[in-house]
Design a protein around this motif. Structure first.
Motif, PDB file in Angstrom:
ATOM      1  N   GLU A   1       0.801  -1.482  -0.127  1.00  0.00           N
ATOM      2  CA  GLU A   1      -0.091   0.050  -0.256  1.00  0.00           C
ATOM      3  C   GLU A   1       0.992   1.341   0.057  1.00  0.00           C
TER       4      GLU A   1
ATOM      5  N   LEU B   1       1.638   2.271  -3.518  1.00  0.00           N
ATOM      6  CA  LEU B   1       0.279   2.759  -4.301  1.00  0.00           C
ATOM      7  C   LEU B   1       0.175   4.138  -3.738  1.00  0.00           C
ATOM      8  N   THR B   2       0.464   4.440  -2.534  1.00  0.00           N
ATOM      9  CA  THR B   2       0.521   5.962  -1.836  1.00  0.00           C
ATOM     10  C   THR B   2       1.794   6.673  -2.412  1.00  0.00           C
TER      11      THR B   2
ATOM     12  N   LYS C   1       0.760   7.569  -6.152  1.00  0.00           N
ATOM     13  CA  LYS C   1      -0.253   8.835  -6.084  1.00  0.00           C
ATOM     14  C   LYS C   1       0.216  10.104  -5.666  1.00  0.00           C
TER      15      LYS C   1
ATOM     16  N   ASP D   1      -3.746   7.154  -9.255  1.00  0.00           N
ATOM     17  CA  ASP D   1      -4.519   6.473  -8.251  1.00  0.00           C
ATOM     18  C   ASP D   1      -4.675   5.037  -8.409  1.00  0.00           C
ATOM     19  N   PHE D   2      -3.993   4.237  -7.841  1.00  0.00           N
ATOM     20  CA  PHE D   2      -4.370   2.600  -8.373  1.00  0.00           C
ATOM     21  C   PHE D   2      -4.864   1.885  -7.122  1.00  0.00           C
ATOM     22  N   THR D   3      -5.404   2.664  -5.955  1.00  0.00           N
ATOM     23  CA  THR D   3      -5.825   2.130  -4.829  1.00  0.00           C
ATOM     24  C   THR D   3      -7.036   1.403  -5.153  1.00  0.00           C
TER      25      THR D   3
ATOM     26  N   TYR E   1      -7.861  -0.363  -7.864  1.00  0.00           N
ATOM     27  CA  TYR E   1      -7.620  -1.381  -8.552  1.00  0.00           C
ATOM     28  C   TYR E   1      -7.667  -2.646  -7.749  1.00  0.00           C
TER      29      TYR E   1
ATOM     30  N   ARG F   1      -6.507  -5.787  -5.877  1.00  0.00           N
ATOM     31  CA  ARG F   1      -5.372  -6.045  -5.249  1.00  0.00           C
ATOM     32  C   ARG F   1      -4.520  -7.227  -5.826  1.00  0.00           C
TER      33      ARG F   1
ATOM     34  N   LEU G   1      -3.439  -6.212  -9.386  1.00  0.00           N
ATOM     35  CA  LEU G   1      -2.505  -5.221  -9.155  1.00  0.00           C
ATOM     36  C   LEU G   1      -1.248  -5.613  -8.626  1.00  0.00           C
TER      37      LEU G   1
ATOM     38  N   VAL H   1       2.823  -5.516 -10.188  1.00  0.00           N
ATOM     39  CA  VAL H   1       3.841  -4.691  -9.675  1.00  0.00           C
ATOM     40  C   VAL H   1       5.026  -5.496  -9.410  1.00  0.00           C
TER      41      VAL H   1
END
Length: 623
Positions: free
Chosen positions: A13, A16-17, A20, A26-28, A30, A32, A35, A39
């Motif tokens: 996370e 992702l933060t 962003k 902002d992939f939050t 998507y 998980r 995703l 990654v």
């Protein structure tokens, strides 16, 4: 569209933060599972296992963001992908959509998640086939959005390889594409109707008043909560009866209240007729209204509120009689208190600025609000624009008791809208000009490259030509020397000829008898001094003239047969005795010898006349 979610990984996370916060992606929202898999694939490619180390790698290498986004955002697209669904769109939905709109109404289309542009250009081809090219350019705007800047750049360029246009019919390729440097470029005049821009479906505001929204195989990457937010935005974006076209892997089973299925097999939905979403609703939950007792002076309070309203308003009773008129309506339309109680049909406002009686009747009978847009009204020498709302008034038993007509002044909004449209047009024109300039620069660069190559070839040819010219110059110099020798020879010959001519002239001058030489056309070629003395005609006056045209005392008619005979017979010679008149006007007898002028070939080239006086001339009077 739910998914079994794993427990959130705090380190993941944080990646992702960071993405962003640093890049605005902002992939939050998507899913998980998929995703994290993508990654991890990228981290494995750069040889990193720990999420914290990968954040450090992103901080140190800005290019890594591009590689990460390309891994996460899988831009798989093609022209008319899933042909069966596009055929249904072509044969059923587009004709129905066009039939529901006027012949001049604008058609707004949104391709959400457009990737490298094939979907947007497929929509352009589809509507151009139905409308024709001219009407398409005038009416249709296609807004194509994506979060991937690299894909958008490729889409704006609008050129595709042979493999990328596979599946398109030859006639479609011929009408809508042009070949450029081995690639296929979409037509520039239609390209201007497709507007590309970056839009994050999770964070950014949606485009509004959309007739057809195409978002295929994009929602499946998001989790259920994010899908709900995006679909609420799509609902807000669509116009009444607007269509939503999704991909095969996407459904809307949990959103039946805001979308109605048109064809579930092909994933086509329509905006529900009387649906609302939380996206455009400003309602605070938990706010309740209580009224324990009727406030005093309610009628007076209502009249004062109506009179002070900033909106011009007219209220009709159940029998279509004017019941209430506020101050704004009095000032705007010339109404007064005396009009209260009059039938609506007798008031000018019933038909100016627009005919309202039909709308009032429909609002009353159908018990629904009517809205009339873009009503123009001339007031005090200026143009005012209104949006008129006709609302039925119902009592507590939901029975009609009257109609309210409100005139909302939208002049400022219309002016702002016109300015915005003008600014958008200028922006589009500037972008098109920039794109056109870029294409022209590329073309010019290619032309310059070709010109350099041609100049190099020309330079080699010039060097070869220079060598040839040097050889020719040497030859010309040699020829010039020869010509100089010939010229000297000719000059010597000319001197000799001049001497010969002078010699012949001396002979002719020295001979006592008169001598005349004529050519085959009987034109005089020689005329000696004795002829001048005999006939009184100078040499320069005689040479070149026709013998028989001379005005002298020689009887030419008698001379003509002999001369003509000499011109044809090279051995001809005769002697004549002629009576003539000399230059002094006295009669004399002339003995004339006429013979042919023979050339080297033995033929006659003319005639020679030799003349002398045999008798002394006498005075005409004495004779």
């Amino acid at each position: 569209m739910t998914e079994q979610q794993s427990e959130p990984d705090g380190d993941f996370e944080s990646v992702l933060t960071y993405v962003k916060d640093s890049r605005g992606f902002d992939f939050t929202g998507y899913k998980r599972t998929s995703l994290m898999r993508r990654v991890r694939r990228r981290m494995s490619h750069v040889g990193i296992e720990d999420y914290g180390e990968y954040i450090d790698h992103l901080q140190a290498n800005s290019d890594e963001f591009v590689a990460l986004f390309n891994t996460v955002l899988i831009n798989v697209t093609s022209f008319f992908r899933d042909p069966e669904a596009w055929d249904y769109l072509r044969t059923d939905l587009v004709p129905e959509l066009l039939a529901q709109r006027g012949p001049e109404d604008a058609i707004r289309i949104w391709s959400a998640g457009c990737a490298s542009g094939q979907e947007a250009y497929s929509l352009a081809i589809l509507f151009a086939e139905h409308l024709g090219l001219d009407e398409f350019r005038q009416r249709v705007k296609i807004y194509a959005t994506d979060v991937d800047d690299e894909a958008l750049a490729q889409a704006r360029h609008a050129t595709y390889t042979t493999s990328e246009i596979q599946g398109l019919d030859e006639d479609i390729l011929e009408r809508y594409f042009e070949q450029q440097n081995g690639r296929y470029a979409f037509r520039k005049d239609l390209r201007r109707s497709v507007i590309f821009g970056r839009n994050d479906l999770v964070q950014d505001a949606p485009i509004s008043r959309i007739d057809l929204l195409v978002c295929r195989n994009t929602l499946m990457y998001f989790n259920a909560e994010t899908q709900t937010k995006i679909l609420e935005r799509f609902h807000f974006a669509l116009a009444q009866k607007g269509l939503l076209f999704l991909g095969k892997a996407e459904m809307l089973l949990s959103h039946a209240k805001i979308f109605e299925p048109v064809d579930l097999k092909r994933r086509v939905f329509r905006r529900a007729a009387k649906s609302t979403t939380t996206f455009n609703r400003l309602v605070a939950s938990g706010l309740h209204s209580y009224r324990d007792a009727e406030p005093t002076g309610l009628d007076e309070l209502r009249d004062a509120a109506l009179a002070a309203s900033p909106v011009a308003q007219l209220v009709l009773g159940e029998d279509e009689v004017a019941a209430l008129v506020n101050q704004q309506a009095e000032q705007a339309f010339g109404l007064s208190r005396r009009d209260i109680g009059r039938p609506f049909r007798d008031l000018d406002i019933s038909y100016r600025p627009v005919a309202l009686r039909a709308y009032v009747e429909r609002a009353r009978t159908e018990q629904r609000s009517m809205r009339i847009k873009d009503v123009e009204w001339q007031r005090g020498g200026e143009t005012v624009w209104y949006e008129i709302h006709v609302n039925p008034l119902l009592n507590k038993q939901n029975l009609p008791i009257g109609v309210s007509i409100a005139f909302h002044d939208v002049t400022s909004a219309r002016q702002l809208l016109n300015e915005l449209e003008h600014a958008n047009q200028q922006l589009e024109s500037a972008y098109e000009e920039l794109q056109s300039t870029n294409e022209e620069l590329e073309t010019t660069n290619e032309e310059l490259q070709s010109t350099v190559e041609e100049l190099e070839t020309t330079n080699e040819e010039l060097q070869s030509t220079n060598e040839e010219l040097e050889t020719m110059n040497e030859e010309l110099q040699s020829t010039n020397d020869e010509l100089q020798t010939i010229n000297n020879t000719l000059r010597d010959r000319t001197v000799e000829l001049d001497e010969v001519n002078e010699f012949l002239e001396s002979i002719l001058t020295s001979i006592g008898p008169g001598i005349i030489v004529v050519d085959q056309e009987m034109r005089i070629r020689a005329w000696n001094r004795a002829s001048e003395d005999l006939w009184g005609l100078r040499r320069e006056e005689a040479e070149g003239e026709h013998l028989l045209n001379l005005d002298i005392g020689l009887p030419l008619p008698e001379l003509r047969p002999a001369v003509r005979k000499a011109l044809t017979d090279p051995v001809y010679q005769t002697e004549l005795s002629l009576e003539a008149v000399n230059r002094r006007g006295r009669h004399t007898t002339v003995r004339l010898l006429c013979s042919a002028l023979r050339g080297q070939n033995g033929g006659s080239h003319g005639a020679i006349l030799v003349m002398e006086q045999t008798e002394r001339p006498t005075d005409q009077a004495g004779s």
